[in-house]
Scaffold this motif. Structure first.
Motif, mmCIF file in Angstrom:
data_model
loop_
_atom_site.group_PDB
_atom_site.id
_atom_site.type_symbol
_atom_site.label_atom_id
_atom_site.label_comp_id
_atom_site.label_asym_id
_atom_site.label_seq_id
_atom_site.Cartn_x
_atom_site.Cartn_y
_atom_site.Cartn_z
ATOM 1 N N GLN A 146 -3.289 -18.845 10.701
ATOM 2 C CA GLN A 146 -4.116 -17.987 8.904
ATOM 3 C C GLN A 146 -4.649 -17.033 9.625
ATOM 4 O OE1 GLN A 146 -3.286 -18.528 6.590
ATOM 5 N NE2 GLN A 146 -5.675 -17.600 5.131
ATOM 6 N N ASN A 147 -5.583 -17.267 10.357
ATOM 7 C CA ASN A 147 -6.862 -16.084 11.019
ATOM 8 C C ASN A 147 -6.611 -15.264 11.280
ATOM 9 O OD1 ASN A 147 -9.334 -18.606 10.723
ATOM 10 N ND2 ASN A 147 -8.916 -19.073 12.425
ATOM 11 N N ARG A 148 -5.047 -14.776 11.912
ATOM 12 C CA ARG A 148 -5.141 -14.167 12.200
ATOM 13 C C ARG A 148 -4.461 -13.080 10.972
ATOM 14 N NH1 ARG A 148 -3.193 -13.646 18.035
ATOM 15 N NH2 ARG A 148 -4.133 -15.349 19.229
ATOM 16 N N LEU A 149 -3.702 -13.840 9.948
ATOM 17 C CA LEU A 149 -3.535 -12.969 9.243
ATOM 18 C C LEU A 149 -4.356 -12.459 8.420
ATOM 19 C CD1 LEU A 149 -0.869 -12.752 7.235
ATOM 20 C CD2 LEU A 149 -1.420 -14.663 6.222
ATOM 21 N N GLU A 150 -5.347 -13.077 8.414
ATOM 22 C CA GLU A 150 -6.581 -13.001 6.986
ATOM 23 C C GLU A 150 -6.826 -10.956 7.984
ATOM 24 O OE1 GLU A 150 -9.763 -15.502 6.988
ATOM 25 O OE2 GLU A 150 -8.208 -16.920 5.606
ATOM 26 N N ARG A 151 -6.829 -11.105 9.265
ATOM 27 C CA ARG A 151 -7.316 -10.561 9.663
ATOM 28 C C ARG A 151 -6.780 -9.281 9.880
ATOM 29 N NH1 ARG A 151 -8.674 -13.459 14.596
ATOM 30 N NH2 ARG A 151 -6.970 -12.718 15.442
ATOM 31 N N LEU A 152 -4.880 -9.357 9.852
ATOM 32 C CA LEU A 152 -4.019 -8.904 9.690
ATOM 33 C C LEU A 152 -3.902 -8.225 7.805
ATOM 34 C CD1 LEU A 152 -1.577 -6.870 9.999
ATOM 35 C CD2 LEU A 152 -0.572 -9.160 9.038
ATOM 36 N N LEU A 153 -4.376 -8.372 7.067
ATOM 37 C CA LEU A 153 -4.549 -7.877 5.887
ATOM 38 C C LEU A 153 -5.892 -7.539 5.153
ATOM 39 C CD1 LEU A 153 -4.022 -11.825 3.735
ATOM 40 C CD2 LEU A 153 -1.929 -9.653 3.990
ATOM 41 N N LYS A 154 -6.830 -7.734 6.395
ATOM 42 C CA LYS A 154 -8.157 -6.659 5.741
ATOM 43 C C LYS A 154 -7.778 -4.994 6.472
ATOM 44 C CE LYS A 154 -10.918 -10.982 5.882
ATOM 45 N NZ LYS A 154 -12.117 -11.467 6.828
ATOM 46 N N GLU A 155 -6.815 -5.385 8.037
ATOM 47 C CA GLU A 155 -6.476 -4.327 8.411
ATOM 48 C C GLU A 155 -5.829 -3.377 7.267
ATOM 49 O OE1 GLU A 155 -7.869 -2.279 11.299
ATOM 50 O OE2 GLU A 155 -9.583 -4.288 11.429
ATOM 51 N N ASN A 156 -4.926 -4.171 7.201
ATOM 52 C CA ASN A 156 -3.853 -2.889 5.973
ATOM 53 C C ASN A 156 -4.782 -2.589 5.058
ATOM 54 O OD1 ASN A 156 -1.233 -2.559 4.969
ATOM 55 N ND2 ASN A 156 -2.287 -4.051 3.402
ATOM 56 N N GLN A 206 0.529 -1.619 -0.011
ATOM 57 C CA GLN A 206 0.170 -0.287 -0.175
ATOM 58 C C GLN A 206 0.929 1.201 -0.103
ATOM 59 O OE1 GLN A 206 -2.833 -0.141 -0.322
ATOM 60 N NE2 GLN A 206 -2.791 -2.335 -0.443
ATOM 61 N N PRO A 207 0.385 2.585 -0.712
ATOM 62 C CA PRO A 207 1.100 3.277 -0.323
ATOM 63 C C PRO A 207 1.340 3.784 0.666
ATOM 64 C CG PRO A 207 -0.907 3.548 -2.227
ATOM 65 C CD PRO A 207 -0.574 2.762 -1.477
ATOM 66 N N MET A 208 2.912 4.183 0.804
ATOM 67 C CA MET A 208 2.823 5.096 2.467
ATOM 68 C C MET A 208 4.118 6.059 2.019
ATOM 69 S SD MET A 208 4.050 1.363 5.309
ATOM 70 C CE MET A 208 3.948 2.827 5.962
ATOM 71 N N THR A 209 4.270 6.792 3.288
ATOM 72 C CA THR A 209 5.492 7.736 3.119
ATOM 73 C C THR A 209 6.956 7.145 3.392
ATOM 74 O OG1 THR A 209 5.303 8.173 5.092
ATOM 75 C CG2 THR A 209 4.232 9.901 3.236
ATOM 76 N N GLU A 210 8.151 8.182 2.909
ATOM 77 C CA GLU A 210 9.317 7.135 3.692
ATOM 78 C C GLU A 210 9.640 7.406 4.692
ATOM 79 O OE1 GLU A 210 11.855 5.227 1.620
ATOM 80 O OE2 GLU A 210 10.199 4.948 0.178
ATOM 81 N N ASN A 211 9.058 8.198 5.680
ATOM 82 C CA ASN A 211 9.391 8.029 6.626
ATOM 83 C C ASN A 211 8.588 7.550 7.541
ATOM 84 O OD1 ASN A 211 10.571 9.741 9.302
ATOM 85 N ND2 ASN A 211 7.851 10.413 9.270
ATOM 86 N N ALA A 212 7.090 6.483 7.492
ATOM 87 C CA ALA A 212 6.568 5.954 7.570
ATOM 88 C C ALA A 212 7.010 4.375 7.584
ATOM 89 C CB ALA A 212 5.079 6.146 7.025
#
Length: 181
Positions: A163-173, A48-54
């Motif tokens: 896998q469940n945690r990874l899917e939640r992380l991806l949705k949040e991302n 996802q787009p992010m600034t270099e600082n981020a």
């Protein structure tokens, strides 16, 4: 959003960002110190787009791929500024890392520093796995502290929870994209 795309013998540099998100094919190509042979289907989410600082301050997802690969699949590379977590769902794969070979079975997770020379590939006719490339913030410190001095491969007793945690992380991302500028 994850989806599929067909490619033939092309370099990654010639693919558009949209094409990089959608890959499914039987192709071989080489890219900046890396070579790949894809035989199967890939569903991917790109950075996802992010600034270099981020990027310097926070751990972030560079890419996520869910792959159903056939025989002949491999990835070989070095000097890729990323850390990789790869989980095997079914079939069998092999990791070659720091001069050692590791067989990957369902439930096997590996964590590696992709700046080191490495290769992973299908053993047999099929290998289903997911890979998560991360970087930024203190990920280098975390890798050195918790993973660099042990075997890169370890079994997950409850890989479905991972896998469940990874899917939640991806949705949040994906949800965070709405708030980035």
């Amino acid at each position: 959003v994850m989806s599929d795309y067909s490619i033939s013998n092309r370099t990654m540099a010639s693919l558009t960002p949209e094409e990089l998100e959608k890959m499914s094919a039987e192709a071989a190509y080489a890219v900046a110190g890396a070579s790949f042979q894809i035989t199967g289907c890939i569903s991917a989410i790109s950075e996802q787009p992010m600034t270099e600082n981020a990027k310097q301050q926070f751990l972030y997802i560079q890419s996520f791929s869910y792959m159903k690969m056939g025989g002949g699949y491999y990835t070989r590379r070095r000097n890729y500024d990323s850390y990789l977590l790869l989980l095997t769902y079914s079939g069998k794969g092999e990791l070659i890392y720091k001069g050692e070979s590791y067989t990957l079975h369902p439930g096997s997770l590996f964590v590696i520093d992709c700046r080191e020379e490495h290769e992973y590939r299908t053993l047999g006719n099929s290998w289903e796995h997911a890979d998560l490339h991360i970087h930024g913030g203190n990920v280098g410190f975390l890798y050195q502290e918790y993973f660099s001095k042990r075997s890169p491969v370890f079994p997950l007793s409850n890989w479905k929870e991972y896998q469940n945690r990874l899917e939640r992380l991806l949705k949040e991302n994906q949800a965070l994209t709405l708030y980035r500028n």
